[in-house]
Design an enzyme around this catalytic site. Structure first.
Site, PDB file in Angstrom:
ATOM      1  N   GLU A 234      16.246  20.251  39.925  1.00 43.25           N
ATOM      2  CA  GLU A 234      15.697  19.314  40.900  1.00 43.25           C
ATOM      3  C   GLU A 234      14.185  19.485  40.940  1.00 43.25           C
ATOM      4  O   GLU A 234      13.676  20.590  41.149  1.00 43.25           O
ATOM      5  CB  GLU A 234      16.263  19.540  42.307  1.00 43.25           C
ATOM      6  CG  GLU A 234      15.746  18.474  43.285  1.00 43.25           C
ATOM      7  CD  GLU A 234      16.189  18.670  44.723  1.00 43.25           C
ATOM      8  OE1 GLU A 234      16.021  17.726  45.509  1.00 43.25           O
ATOM      9  OE2 GLU A 234      16.693  19.760  45.066  1.00 43.25           O
TER      10      GLU A 234
ATOM     11  N   GLU B 102       9.514  23.461  43.872  1.00 41.35           N
ATOM     12  CA  GLU B 102       8.752  22.909  45.005  1.00 41.35           C
ATOM     13  C   GLU B 102       7.383  23.589  45.011  1.00 41.35           C
ATOM     14  O   GLU B 102       7.293  24.800  44.802  1.00 41.35           O
ATOM     15  CB  GLU B 102       9.487  23.180  46.327  1.00 41.35           C
ATOM     16  CG  GLU B 102       8.730  22.790  47.576  1.00 41.35           C
ATOM     17  CD  GLU B 102       8.304  21.346  47.596  1.00 41.35           C
ATOM     18  OE1 GLU B 102       7.112  21.087  47.838  1.00 41.35           O
ATOM     19  OE2 GLU B 102       9.169  20.467  47.374  1.00 41.35           O
TER      20      GLU B 102
ATOM     21  N   ASP C 242       6.469  11.768  45.119  1.00 41.77           N
ATOM     22  CA  ASP C 242       5.207  11.110  45.439  1.00 41.77           C
ATOM     23  C   ASP C 242       5.079   9.843  44.594  1.00 41.77           C
ATOM     24  O   ASP C 242       5.155   9.909  43.364  1.00 41.77           O
ATOM     25  CB  ASP C 242       4.055  12.069  45.134  1.00 41.77           C
ATOM     26  CG  ASP C 242       2.715  11.582  45.672  1.00 41.77           C
ATOM     27  OD1 ASP C 242       2.527  10.360  45.800  1.00 41.77           O
ATOM     28  OD2 ASP C 242       1.851  12.433  45.962  1.00 41.77           O
TER      29      ASP C 242
ATOM     30  N   ASP D  81      12.918   5.371  48.196  1.00 43.18           N
ATOM     31  CA  ASP D  81      12.919   4.216  49.094  1.00 43.18           C
ATOM     32  C   ASP D  81      11.765   3.283  48.761  1.00 43.18           C
ATOM     33  O   ASP D  81      11.612   2.236  49.374  1.00 43.18           O
ATOM     34  CB  ASP D  81      12.801   4.678  50.552  1.00 43.18           C
ATOM     35  CG  ASP D  81      11.473   5.361  50.829  1.00 43.18           C
ATOM     36  OD1 ASP D  81      11.007   6.113  49.942  1.00 43.18           O
ATOM     37  OD2 ASP D  81      10.896   5.151  51.905  1.00 43.18           O
TER      38      ASP D  81
ATOM     39  N   GLU E 114      16.007  11.011  53.013  1.00 37.47           N
ATOM     40  CA  GLU E 114      16.973   9.922  52.839  1.00 37.47           C
ATOM     41  C   GLU E 114      17.769   9.682  54.114  1.00 37.47           C
ATOM     42  O   GLU E 114      17.983   8.534  54.533  1.00 37.47           O
ATOM     43  CB  GLU E 114      17.910  10.266  51.686  1.00 37.47           C
ATOM     44  CG  GLU E 114      18.944   9.207  51.359  1.00 37.47           C
ATOM     45  CD  GLU E 114      19.804   9.608  50.183  1.00 37.47           C
ATOM     46  OE1 GLU E 114      20.751   8.868  49.875  1.00 37.47           O
ATOM     47  OE2 GLU E 114      19.528  10.664  49.562  1.00 37.47           O
TER      48      GLU E 114
END
Length: 219
Positions: free
Chosen positions: A46, A71, A122, A158, A201
């Protein structure tokens, strides 16, 4: 949005040192599967864990997969570590890495990764920053170099403009095939099956914001 660094984070995050790397573990290149007890399981990566809702719940739901999450903000990945550590029953199929993935190809060998998950990254809205988008042809080329044959990329956002851009990039990129896509994930019964939401989300879909998703594969 960059969170303000909390002064206690540096010490508190050491609690998760069994599965959280505070520096890019370049020595793991070609040996990632050896970091897991079930080394024969597929390796999923991820890119951008956020606070860890997705990767922790995916690890719990899919013990047959191993997960590595990246991350770049210590104040964010701390909470991802916390979520993983608090899973009950506990899991041993997650590794978290604090660091930037702009040169992801330097951390994995060809064929080492089976699947990439990219969630609400981003959008880099300015045209001059298009190459920084994680679904640009530049990044697709990097993924292609380390994905197993028929390896997949799953992408959720989104941001419709970013999603349209991503669809175009996959169509134009050599060596890639679009398997499925939707502009309204939560109303697409087939693609929403087994979907695990990120914090972002859950927040925005609750407000009625449609979520886009695509799945692409390396030919």
């Amino acid at each position: 949005m960059r969170l303000r660094r909390k002064p206690w984070i540096d010490e508190a995050i050491k609690e998760y040192s069994d599965f959280l790397y505070l520096e890019l573990p370049v020595e793991n290149k070609g040996k990632w599967k050896e970091q897991f007890a079930e080394s024969e399981h597929p390796l999923c990566v991820e890119l951008g864990t956020g606070k860890g809702r997705f990767i922790s719940q995916m690890a719990a739901a899919h013990p047959e997969w191993n997960f590595v999450g990246f991350e770049r903000q210590i104040g964010v990945i701390y909470y991802a570590g916390k979520k993983v550590a608090e899973l009950d029953p506990p899991v041993n199929n997650v590794r978290l890495v604090l660091g930037d993935i702009s040169h992801i190809e330097e951390l994995f060998t060809p064929g080492e990764v089976d699947r990439f998950f990219i969630n609400f990254c981003d959008p880099w809205p300015k045209a001059r920053h298009a190459k920084r988008r994680l679904t640009s042809k530049e990044f697709l080329k990097r993924y292609e170099g380390i994905l197993a044959q028929h390896g997949k990329v799953e992408f959720k956002t989104d941001n419709t403009e970013l999603f349209d851009f991503s669809l175009e990039q996959i169509e134009e990129a050599e060596g890639w095939e679009l398997l499925a896509h939707t502009f309204d994930l939560h109303h697409n019964e087939e693609m929403n099956k087994g979907n695990i939401m990120t914090e972002y989300e859950a927040k925005f879909s609750a407000k009625g914001q449609p979520i886009n998703k695509l799945i692409a594969t390396r030919k």
